[in-house]
Design a protein around this motif. Structure first.
Motif, PDB file in Angstrom:
ATOM      1  N   GLY A   1      -7.520   0.463   2.027  1.00 27.18           N
ATOM      2  CA  GLY A   1      -7.313   1.576   1.105  1.00 27.18           C
ATOM      3  C   GLY A   1      -8.400   2.626   1.181  1.00 27.18           C
ATOM      4  O   GLY A   1      -8.123   3.832   1.093  1.00 27.18           O
TER       5      GLY A   1
ATOM      6  N   GLU B   1      -5.568 -10.324  -0.914  1.00 23.33           N
ATOM      7  CA  GLU B   1      -5.184  -8.913  -1.053  1.00 23.33           C
ATOM      8  C   GLU B   1      -6.351  -8.064  -1.535  1.00 23.33           C
ATOM      9  O   GLU B   1      -6.599  -6.968  -1.021  1.00 23.33           O
ATOM     10  CB  GLU B   1      -4.010  -8.810  -2.037  1.00 23.33           C
ATOM     11  CG  GLU B   1      -3.423  -7.415  -2.176  1.00 23.33           C
ATOM     12  CD  GLU B   1      -4.094  -6.598  -3.259  1.00 23.33           C
ATOM     13  OE1 GLU B   1      -3.884  -5.383  -3.296  1.00 23.33           O
ATOM     14  OE2 GLU B   1      -4.843  -7.187  -4.076  1.00 23.33           O
TER      15      GLU B   1
ATOM     16  N   THR C   1      -4.480   2.916  -4.218  1.00 22.55           N
ATOM     17  CA  THR C   1      -3.980   1.737  -3.508  1.00 22.55           C
ATOM     18  C   THR C   1      -4.981   0.588  -3.507  1.00 22.55           C
ATOM     19  O   THR C   1      -4.635  -0.535  -3.144  1.00 22.55           O
ATOM     20  CB  THR C   1      -3.649   2.091  -2.044  1.00 22.55           C
ATOM     21  OG1 THR C   1      -4.847   2.543  -1.375  1.00 22.55           O
ATOM     22  CG2 THR C   1      -2.599   3.192  -1.971  1.00 22.55           C
TER      23      THR C   1
ATOM     24  N   VAL D   1       0.835  -1.205   0.000  1.00 27.12           N
ATOM     25  CA  VAL D   1       0.000   0.000   0.000  1.00 27.12           C
ATOM     26  C   VAL D   1       0.868   1.253   0.000  1.00 27.12           C
ATOM     27  O   VAL D   1       0.628   2.203  -0.758  1.00 27.12           O
ATOM     28  CB  VAL D   1      -0.942  -0.003   1.226  1.00 27.12           C
ATOM     29  CG1 VAL D   1      -1.574   1.364   1.409  1.00 27.12           C
ATOM     30  CG2 VAL D   1      -2.021  -1.053   1.062  1.00 27.12           C
ATOM     31  N   VAL D   2       1.896   1.264   0.829  1.00 29.52           N
ATOM     32  CA  VAL D   2       2.782   2.435   0.919  1.00 29.52           C
ATOM     33  C   VAL D   2       3.505   2.660  -0.408  1.00 29.52           C
ATOM     34  O   VAL D   2       3.590   3.796  -0.906  1.00 29.52           O
ATOM     35  CB  VAL D   2       3.795   2.251   2.066  1.00 29.52           C
ATOM     36  CG1 VAL D   2       4.780   3.415   2.082  1.00 29.52           C
ATOM     37  CG2 VAL D   2       3.077   2.143   3.400  1.00 29.52           C
TER      38      VAL D   2
ATOM     39  N   ILE E   1      -7.621  -5.324   1.026  1.00 26.87           N
ATOM     40  CA  ILE E   1      -7.124  -3.996   0.663  1.00 26.87           C
ATOM     41  C   ILE E   1      -8.266  -3.001   0.524  1.00 26.87           C
ATOM     42  O   ILE E   1      -8.049  -1.787   0.657  1.00 26.87           O
ATOM     43  CB  ILE E   1      -6.324  -4.063  -0.658  1.00 26.87           C
ATOM     44  CG1 ILE E   1      -5.417  -2.837  -0.812  1.00 26.87           C
ATOM     45  CG2 ILE E   1      -7.253  -4.144  -1.857  1.00 26.87           C
ATOM     46  CD1 ILE E   1      -4.296  -2.780   0.168  1.00 26.87           C
TER      47      ILE E   1
ATOM     48  N   THR F   1       2.645   1.637  -3.471  1.00 22.21           N
ATOM     49  CA  THR F   1       1.685   2.084  -4.487  1.00 22.21           C
ATOM     50  C   THR F   1       1.296   3.537  -4.265  1.00 22.21           C
ATOM     51  O   THR F   1       1.198   4.325  -5.224  1.00 22.21           O
ATOM     52  CB  THR F   1       0.431   1.198  -4.457  1.00 22.21           C
ATOM     53  OG1 THR F   1       0.801  -0.163  -4.630  1.00 22.21           O
ATOM     54  CG2 THR F   1      -0.546   1.598  -5.551  1.00 22.21           C
ATOM     55  N   TRP F   2       1.065   3.897  -3.031  1.00 20.02           N
ATOM     56  CA  TRP F   2       0.671   5.263  -2.689  1.00 20.02           C
ATOM     57  C   TRP F   2       1.748   6.263  -3.104  1.00 20.02           C
ATOM     58  O   TRP F   2       1.470   7.272  -3.768  1.00 20.02           O
ATOM     59  CB  TRP F   2       0.403   5.329  -1.180  1.00 20.02           C
ATOM     60  CG  TRP F   2      -0.103   6.638  -0.677  1.00 20.02           C
ATOM     61  CD1 TRP F   2      -0.576   7.687  -1.421  1.00 20.02           C
ATOM     62  CD2 TRP F   2      -0.192   7.053   0.690  1.00 20.02           C
ATOM     63  NE1 TRP F   2      -0.954   8.715  -0.606  1.00 20.02           N
ATOM     64  CE2 TRP F   2      -0.731   8.365   0.690  1.00 20.02           C
ATOM     65  CE3 TRP F   2       0.122   6.449   1.894  1.00 20.02           C
ATOM     66  CZ2 TRP F   2      -0.947   9.063   1.868  1.00 20.02           C
ATOM     67  CZ3 TRP F   2      -0.100   7.146   3.083  1.00 20.02           C
ATOM     68  CH2 TRP F   2      -0.629   8.433   3.062  1.00 20.02           C
TER      69      TRP F   2
ATOM     70  N   THR G   1      -7.473  -2.253  -5.015  1.00 20.73           N
ATOM     71  CA  THR G   1      -7.827  -3.096  -6.167  1.00 20.73           C
ATOM     72  C   THR G   1      -9.289  -3.520  -6.026  1.00 20.73           C
ATOM     73  O   THR G   1     -10.146  -3.050  -6.737  1.00 20.73           O
ATOM     74  CB  THR G   1      -6.911  -4.309  -6.262  1.00 20.73           C
ATOM     75  OG1 THR G   1      -6.893  -5.006  -5.001  1.00 20.73           O
ATOM     76  CG2 THR G   1      -5.499  -3.890  -6.614  1.00 20.73           C
TER      77      THR G   1
ATOM     78  N   SER H   1      -3.553   7.882  -2.664  1.00 21.47           N
ATOM     79  CA  SER H   1      -4.190   6.997  -1.676  1.00 21.47           C
ATOM     80  C   SER H   1      -5.369   6.241  -2.286  1.00 21.47           C
ATOM     81  O   SER H   1      -5.615   5.084  -1.948  1.00 21.47           O
ATOM     82  CB  SER H   1      -4.643   7.810  -0.464  1.00 21.47           C
ATOM     83  OG  SER H   1      -5.714   8.689  -0.802  1.00 21.47           O
TER      84      SER H   1
END
Length: 246
Positions: A164, A156, A129, A99-100, A160, A102-103, A131, A126
């Motif tokens: 997210g 995930e 992040t 997440v971090v 997520i 991708t962000w 999916t 943000s």
């Protein structure tokens, strides 16, 4: 055409065409999200004008929230706990470190390629992040992947979504606070994120426990009502969590 009739047609078209897209996608063996996106654009107010979400007013937001609750619940039902335990390390990495990463990368792209201001770029990053099971699970039904990899991707996608989504809301709170729209403290920013996850997790765990106990008593819930009871339970659990910490 009166507002009531227009609202009726909007809901009917949305439900009918949405289910039709699912059937056609199943027949063509393509992810349903593809046809849903195409039909959404074609039948929306910008093209054919059959579906007008604005007619729902504030009710649109409520319907979307309830639909998301059902989507996450239904998606989680496909997870095998045994497979998820075996993939716990990878899934944990994807919903934390992933997440971090991708962000940060999404933020940098929209800042330096898209030319967004930093606050908007951080908020947009943000949002990227997530999916979600509505995208990943239809793809996995069409593509053959090893069972372990499938468990990782499904785990995930489902976990997520709340991580997210809550991140985006918390970041928006911080951005608005820094802009002076409302007061902001460091502990308020932390609570905006972890407090929401904690509240949702505790309420969800309690609701899941009560539903499981209820379903073990066959004399309490008839077989023909179990699906409706489960749906009502999901919505009640969501409403309680939303009331405690929106």
């Amino acid at each position: 055409m009166g507002h009531e009739q227009a609202l009726l047609l909007t809901v009917s078209w949305a439900v009918g065409l949405g289910l039709g897209a699912q059937l056609v996608a199943h027949r063509l063996r393509v992810p349903a999200i593809v046809l849903l996106l195409v039909l959404g654009v074609l039948t929306g107010p910008s093209v054919l004008g059959w579906v007008h979400p604005e007619y729902l007013g504030e009710g649109l937001g409520v319907l979307v929230k309830l639909a998301v609750a059902v989507i996450l619940f239904e998606g989680a039902l496909s997870l095998r706990l045994e497979d998820l335990r075996r993939a716990a390390y990878e899934v944990r990495g994807l919903i934390t470190t992933g997440v971090v990463v991708t962000w940060v990368l999404a933020t940098l792209v929209v800042r330096y390629v898209g030319g967004f201001d930093w606050p908007l770029a951080i908020l947009f990053g943000s949002l990227m992040t997530v999916t979600g099971p509505t995208v990943v699970q239809p793809l996995l039904r069409r593509v053959r992947v090893p069972r372990h990899l499938k468990a990782i991707l499904e785990g995930e996608a489902i976990l997520i979504d709340p991580v997210g989504a809550v991140l985006a809301v918390a970041v928006m709170d911080v951005v608005l606070g820094l802009s002076g729209a409302h007061p902001l403290t460091w502990y308020g920013a932390v609570w905006a994120y972890f407090g929401r996850l904690l509240t949702g997790g505790l309420v969800g765990a309690a609701g899941g426990y009560l539903l499981s106990r209820l379903f073990r008593r066959h004399d309490w819930v008839p077989l023909e009502l179990r699906n409706l009871v489960a749906l009502a339970g999901v919505w009640v659990v969501f409403a309680i969590a939303e009331a405690l910490l929106p």
